[in-house]
Scaffold this motif. Structure first.
Motif, PDB file in Angstrom:
ATOM      1  N   UNK A 142      -8.082   9.137  15.362  1.00  0.00           N
ATOM      2  CA  UNK A 142      -8.547   7.774  15.069  1.00  0.00           C
ATOM      3  C   UNK A 142      -9.360   7.727  13.776  1.00  0.00           C
ATOM      4  N   UNK A 143     -10.187   8.741  13.590  1.00  0.00           N
ATOM      5  CA  UNK A 143     -10.984   8.790  12.359  1.00  0.00           C
ATOM      6  C   UNK A 143     -10.067   8.950  11.152  1.00  0.00           C
ATOM      7  N   UNK A 144      -9.098   9.876  11.274  1.00  0.00           N
ATOM      8  CA  UNK A 144      -8.197  10.141  10.140  1.00  0.00           C
ATOM      9  C   UNK A 144      -7.390   8.892   9.773  1.00  0.00           C
ATOM     10  N   UNK A 145      -6.825   8.256  10.803  1.00  0.00           N
ATOM     11  CA  UNK A 145      -6.030   7.047  10.535  1.00  0.00           C
ATOM     12  C   UNK A 145      -6.929   5.937   9.996  1.00  0.00           C
ATOM     13  N   UNK A 146      -8.147   5.858  10.543  1.00  0.00           N
ATOM     14  CA  UNK A 146      -9.100   4.849  10.075  1.00  0.00           C
ATOM     15  C   UNK A 146      -9.439   5.053   8.604  1.00  0.00           C
ATOM     16  N   UNK A 147      -9.656   6.320   8.213  1.00  0.00           N
ATOM     17  CA  UNK A 147      -9.974   6.606   6.801  1.00  0.00           C
ATOM     18  C   UNK A 147      -8.798   6.220   5.915  1.00  0.00           C
ATOM     19  N   UNK A 148      -7.590   6.536   6.379  1.00  0.00           N
ATOM     20  CA  UNK A 148      -6.396   6.186   5.588  1.00  0.00           C
ATOM     21  C   UNK A 148      -6.314   4.672   5.375  1.00  0.00           C
ATOM     22  N   UNK A 149      -6.403   3.925   6.488  1.00  0.00           N
ATOM     23  CA  UNK A 149      -6.249   2.468   6.392  1.00  0.00           C
ATOM     24  C   UNK A 149      -7.395   1.832   5.595  1.00  0.00           C
ATOM     25  N   UNK A 150      -8.616   2.344   5.818  1.00  0.00           N
ATOM     26  CA  UNK A 150      -9.773   1.798   5.105  1.00  0.00           C
ATOM     27  C   UNK A 150      -9.644   2.069   3.604  1.00  0.00           C
ATOM     28  N   UNK A 151      -9.144   3.254   3.264  1.00  0.00           N
ATOM     29  CA  UNK A 151      -8.991   3.591   1.836  1.00  0.00           C
ATOM     30  C   UNK A 151      -7.997   2.659   1.164  1.00  0.00           C
ATOM     31  N   UNK A 152      -6.859   2.448   1.816  1.00  0.00           N
ATOM     32  CA  UNK A 152      -5.855   1.546   1.238  1.00  0.00           C
ATOM     33  C   UNK A 152      -6.398   0.121   1.152  1.00  0.00           C
ATOM     34  N   UNK A 153      -7.059  -0.326   2.215  1.00  0.00           N
ATOM     35  CA  UNK A 153      -7.575  -1.703   2.221  1.00  0.00           C
ATOM     36  C   UNK A 153      -8.617  -1.887   1.123  1.00  0.00           C
ATOM     37  N   UNK A 154      -9.495  -0.907   1.015  1.00  0.00           N
ATOM     38  CA  UNK A 154     -10.563  -0.979   0.022  1.00  0.00           C
ATOM     39  C   UNK A 154      -9.973  -1.035  -1.391  1.00  0.00           C
ATOM     40  N   UNK A 155      -9.033  -0.143  -1.661  1.00  0.00           N
ATOM     41  CA  UNK A 155      -8.434  -0.102  -3.001  1.00  0.00           C
ATOM     42  C   UNK A 155      -7.584  -1.350  -3.277  1.00  0.00           C
ATOM     43  N   UNK A 156      -6.937  -1.856  -2.232  1.00  0.00           N
ATOM     44  CA  UNK A 156      -6.144  -3.077  -2.419  1.00  0.00           C
ATOM     45  C   UNK A 156      -7.050  -4.224  -2.848  1.00  0.00           C
ATOM     46  N   UNK A 157      -8.229  -4.317  -2.232  1.00  0.00           N
ATOM     47  CA  UNK A 157      -9.187  -5.364  -2.602  1.00  0.00           C
ATOM     48  C   UNK A 157      -9.688  -5.142  -4.027  1.00  0.00           C
ATOM     49  N   UNK A 158     -10.031  -3.892  -4.336  1.00  0.00           N
ATOM     50  CA  UNK A 158     -10.536  -3.572  -5.680  1.00  0.00           C
ATOM     51  C   UNK A 158      -9.488  -3.930  -6.739  1.00  0.00           C
ATOM     52  N   UNK A 159      -8.237  -3.584  -6.471  1.00  0.00           N
ATOM     53  CA  UNK A 159      -7.205  -3.822  -7.479  1.00  0.00           C
ATOM     54  C   UNK A 159      -6.836  -5.296  -7.596  1.00  0.00           C
ATOM     55  N   UNK A 160      -7.071  -6.053  -6.558  1.00  0.00           N
ATOM     56  CA  UNK A 160      -6.742  -7.476  -6.618  1.00  0.00           C
ATOM     57  C   UNK A 160      -7.901  -8.316  -7.146  1.00  0.00           C
ATOM     58  N   UNK A 161      -9.124  -7.948  -6.739  1.00  0.00           N
ATOM     59  CA  UNK A 161     -10.227  -8.885  -6.947  1.00  0.00           C
ATOM     60  C   UNK A 161     -11.294  -8.421  -7.940  1.00  0.00           C
ATOM     61  N   UNK A 162     -11.092  -7.299  -8.584  1.00  0.00           N
ATOM     62  CA  UNK A 162     -12.123  -6.892  -9.543  1.00  0.00           C
ATOM     63  C   UNK A 162     -11.533  -6.810 -10.951  1.00  0.00           C
ATOM     64  N   UNK A 163     -12.416  -6.934 -11.922  1.00  0.00           N
ATOM     65  CA  UNK A 163     -11.994  -6.828 -13.320  1.00  0.00           C
ATOM     66  C   UNK A 163     -11.414  -5.436 -13.575  1.00  0.00           C
ATOM     67  N   UNK A 164     -11.991  -4.420 -12.912  1.00  0.00           N
ATOM     68  CA  UNK A 164     -11.475  -3.052 -13.094  1.00  0.00           C
ATOM     69  C   UNK A 164     -10.016  -2.959 -12.631  1.00  0.00           C
ATOM     70  N   UNK A 165      -9.756  -3.517 -11.443  1.00  0.00           N
ATOM     71  CA  UNK A 165      -8.390  -3.464 -10.919  1.00  0.00           C
ATOM     72  C   UNK A 165      -7.400  -4.136 -11.859  1.00  0.00           C
ATOM     73  N   UNK A 166      -7.785  -5.288 -12.387  1.00  0.00           N
ATOM     74  CA  UNK A 166      -6.896  -5.992 -13.303  1.00  0.00           C
ATOM     75  C   UNK A 166      -6.759  -5.226 -14.623  1.00  0.00           C
ATOM     76  N   UNK A 167      -7.840  -4.538 -15.010  1.00  0.00           N
ATOM     77  CA  UNK A 167      -7.762  -3.723 -16.230  1.00  0.00           C
ATOM     78  C   UNK A 167      -6.755  -2.586 -16.050  1.00  0.00           C
ATOM     79  N   UNK A 168      -6.702  -2.026 -14.848  1.00  0.00           N
ATOM     80  CA  UNK A 168      -5.738  -0.939 -14.589  1.00  0.00           C
ATOM     81  C   UNK A 168      -4.313  -1.479 -14.743  1.00  0.00           C
ATOM     82  N   UNK A 169      -4.059  -2.640 -14.165  1.00  0.00           N
ATOM     83  CA  UNK A 169      -2.728  -3.256 -14.328  1.00  0.00           C
ATOM     84  C   UNK A 169      -2.440  -3.526 -15.808  1.00  0.00           C
ATOM     85  N   UNK A 170      -3.461  -3.999 -16.531  1.00  0.00           N
ATOM     86  CA  UNK A 170      -3.273  -4.320 -17.952  1.00  0.00           C
ATOM     87  C   UNK A 170      -2.923  -3.061 -18.749  1.00  0.00           C
ATOM     88  N   UNK A 171      -3.673  -1.987 -18.499  1.00  0.00           N
ATOM     89  CA  UNK A 171      -3.407  -0.723 -19.201  1.00  0.00           C
ATOM     90  C   UNK A 171      -2.006  -0.214 -18.846  1.00  0.00           C
TER      91      UNK A 171
END
Lengths: 334, 264
Positions: free
Chosen positions: A173-202
């Motif tokens: 449960x911990x391992x799967x939780x870490x996996x899902x939390x990591x993807x969710x966290x990064x998905x939010x970062x890449x969608x909603x932060x200037x850094x995430x959009x900068x990565x797409x731009x680069x």
């Protein structure tokens, strides 16, 4: 007439935007079809909840490496050293904890494994962004250095690791939780932060990104640092999954990581794709492997199947890009 | 420079002169041993379309880079609204209300129109470090810029790769407008565009003027600026060979000024 020609003509009646959205999210219908095929041929995969749970448990480390690779791909770069970073971080930390006995605190152990992976990733980024190293050659060099570094540190499995260090990764449960939390966290970062959009731009056009004020060097270094961090997280979970650290830990993960990311819709050349799609790619790969295992498929041929899946991913990518080009050309000329 | 060539003395700015919107006075720019610009003056009136033309190597790009803060003049002064200004980088020029659309457009094809317009300058919601990109506001503002300022039908949610050459130029202009500038500098805005696309961009430039912007077009193409610019400044080997009303000069005379510094 090529397959892509036929497919394009079939798509011509559908509004172009819908076609593009379908192409970008192709992983989900593919996952649905493969799931139905497996349900029809190896129903035990879905009727046995234990098998499904184990599948997700085993998929957690690979999933994090896929996340690491996907972040690099989105930035228009790639990383051949993801598996080597995961493995070296795990082996180095295991040596610190159980062989050199420098540290016994499990929390400190986790901090060390993450710091080692992040530092290697940051070094990758600095070499590429500041010294102009070609990403292929740079990460190939690190693949060899840190892949060999594992063996230089130890040629035998390391056990007797602190319980607090291996327990989280050993808990499904911990391992799967870490996996899902990591993807969710990064998905939010890449969608909603200037850094995430900068990565797409680069990833879309590094020169253009620089021209509009994006600090491309910093963005690339941050991308590789994040990638190294998630590789190290994968190395830690792998340690918990097996309970020991063998010198061949995380070997060959890079190929599966590429396959899952590409099937998941991440562009090989950056700027396009969604991290949740890459998670779909992880689920697809794990589902196929579980189905093969449950059906009694010769385990020695699993690698062959992985290669076939990678080939399928590249063919799918090429077809998708070809259709996309035609749809865009039609749109521009209309 | 020919002795009978038109000069800029009639409207050259002086410190404290509130007449021109943006002006350069006796500007010189040297790169090592190369004198890129020598004693160049120009003044651009508010709400005017002013074209700077010249052959390759005449100093057009250097002049543009001085006006938009990429370079600082070796000698001479720049004025904005009559006040002397010295830009220490493009960001300072942007803050002062000067935006530049470069020839290569610097667009990211894989990203949608609104994302391109606001890249590096996204509307945000939330507080401090917890603020995030406000996508609703981003798309709304992009639509407003495209509809109101450019008066064009471009979908802010469509990928840039989906657009033609003329539309891509408009998207780049829209990005400049996101900073609400008073002065827009366009670098070769219609080079490599089709006739239709050129007309589209020219109409958009006129729309910008209707909406109160002052526009400087840097170009080596006479077709590009005839019928569009109110006045034309001709650079020849780093000097301003002439500044003239567009109505007062023929294509042949302009061409002669560009290649020899003298009217034919």
């Amino acid at each position: 007439m090529s397959t892509s020609n036929i497919v394009t003509r079939q798509f011509e009646r559908i509004p172009e935007r819908t076609v593009l959205v379908l192409l970008e999210n192709m992983i989900w219908p593919i996952l649905a079809v493969i799931s139905l095929l497996i349900l029809a041929t190896v129903p035990r995969v879905f009727t046995n909840t234990m098998a499904l749970r184990l599948m997700l448990f085993a998929a957690a480390p690979l999933g994090l490496v896929v996340l690491a690779e996907s972040i690099c791909l989105l930035s228009g770069h790639f990383d051949l050293s993801v598996g080597a970073i995961a493995g070296f971080s795990a082996v180095f930390t295991a040596m610190v904890l159980a062989e050199w006995n420098l540290v016994s605190n499990p929390v400190l152990g986790v901090a060390i494994v993450l710091a080692v992976g992040s530092a290697i990733g940051a070094t990758n980024g600095i070499m590429i962004a500041k010294l102009g190293m070609n990403p292929f050659l740079q990460t190939l060099a690190f693949l060899i250095i840190f892949g060999g570094g594992k063996l230089a540190l130890t040629t035998r499995p390391i056990s007797d690791l602190p319980e607090g260090y291996v327990a989280p990764g050993g808990n499904e449960y911990v391992a799967i939780g870490i996996l899902l939390a990591s993807f969710a966290c990064m998905a939010v970062v890449f969608r909603y932060t200037a850094f995430g959009q900068a990565v797409y731009a680069v990833g879309s056009d590094e020169e253009a990104a620089r021209a509009v004020g994006i600090r491309t060097d910093r963005t690339i270094i941050a991308v590789y640092t994040l990638s190294g961090f998630f590789c190290a997280l994968a190395g830690w979970l792998l340690t918990g999954y097996t309970g020991i650290v063998s010198p061949d830990i995380a070997d060959d993960m890079v190929f599966s990581a590429f396959a899952a990311a590409i099937i998941g819709g991440i562009s090989l050349f950056g700027g396009r794709g969604k991290l949740l799609g890459a998670l779909g790619g992880v689920l697809l790969l794990s589902l196929v492997e579980t189905a093969l295992n449950v059906s009694g498929f010769d385990p020695t041929l699993i690698e062959v199947v992985n290669g076939v899946v990678l080939l399928f991913a590249i063919l799918l990518y090429n077809t998708k890009e070809s259709i996309r080009e035609r749809v865009l050309s039609a749109g521009v000329s209309s | 420079m020919s002795s009978d060539a038109p000069t800029v003395s009639d409207d050259a700015p002086t410190a404290g002169d509130a007449g021109p919107k943006i002006a350069a006075e006796n500007v010189r720019k040297v790169f090592g041993r190369i004198v890129a610009l020598d004693d160049v003056s120009l003044s651009v009136r508010e709400n005017e379309i002013f074209a700077v033309v010249g052959d390759n190597g005449a100093g057009k790009s250097t002049l543009m880079n001085l006006l938009c803060g990429v370079h600082r003049p070796t000698q001479g002064s720049l004025f904005l609204d009559g006040r002397p200004v010295a830009f220490d980088g493009p960001d300072e020029a942007r803050a002062a209300g000067i935006e530049t659309v470069y020839q290569d457009l610097a667009l990211m094809d894989d990203l949608d129109v609104a994302t391109n317009i606001f890249m590096g300058n996204f509307p945000r919601k939330g507080v401090g470090p917890f603020s995030v990109v406000d996508w609703e506001e981003t798309y709304e503002r992009a639509a407003t810029i495209v509809d109101t300022h450019l008066e064009r039908d471009i979908d802010p949610r469509a990928e840039v790769a989906y657009h033609s050459g003329g539309e891509r130029q408009l998207i780049a202009i829209a990005r400049a407008l996101a900073f609400d500038p008073d002065v827009v500098i366009l670098d070769e805005p219609t080079s490599a565009l089709s006739v239709d696309a050129t007309e589209l961009v020219q109409e958009t430039v006129r729309t910008l003027r209707r909406n109160g912007k002052t526009i400087i077009i840097v170009s080596h193409s006479l077709d590009e600026i005839f019928g569009l610019a109110d006045r034309i400044g001709v650079l020849y080997r780093g000097s301003m060979a002439a500044v003239t009303n567009t109505a007062d000069v023929s294509t042949d005379e302009l061409r002669s000024l560009m290649v020899s510094g003298e009217r034919s």
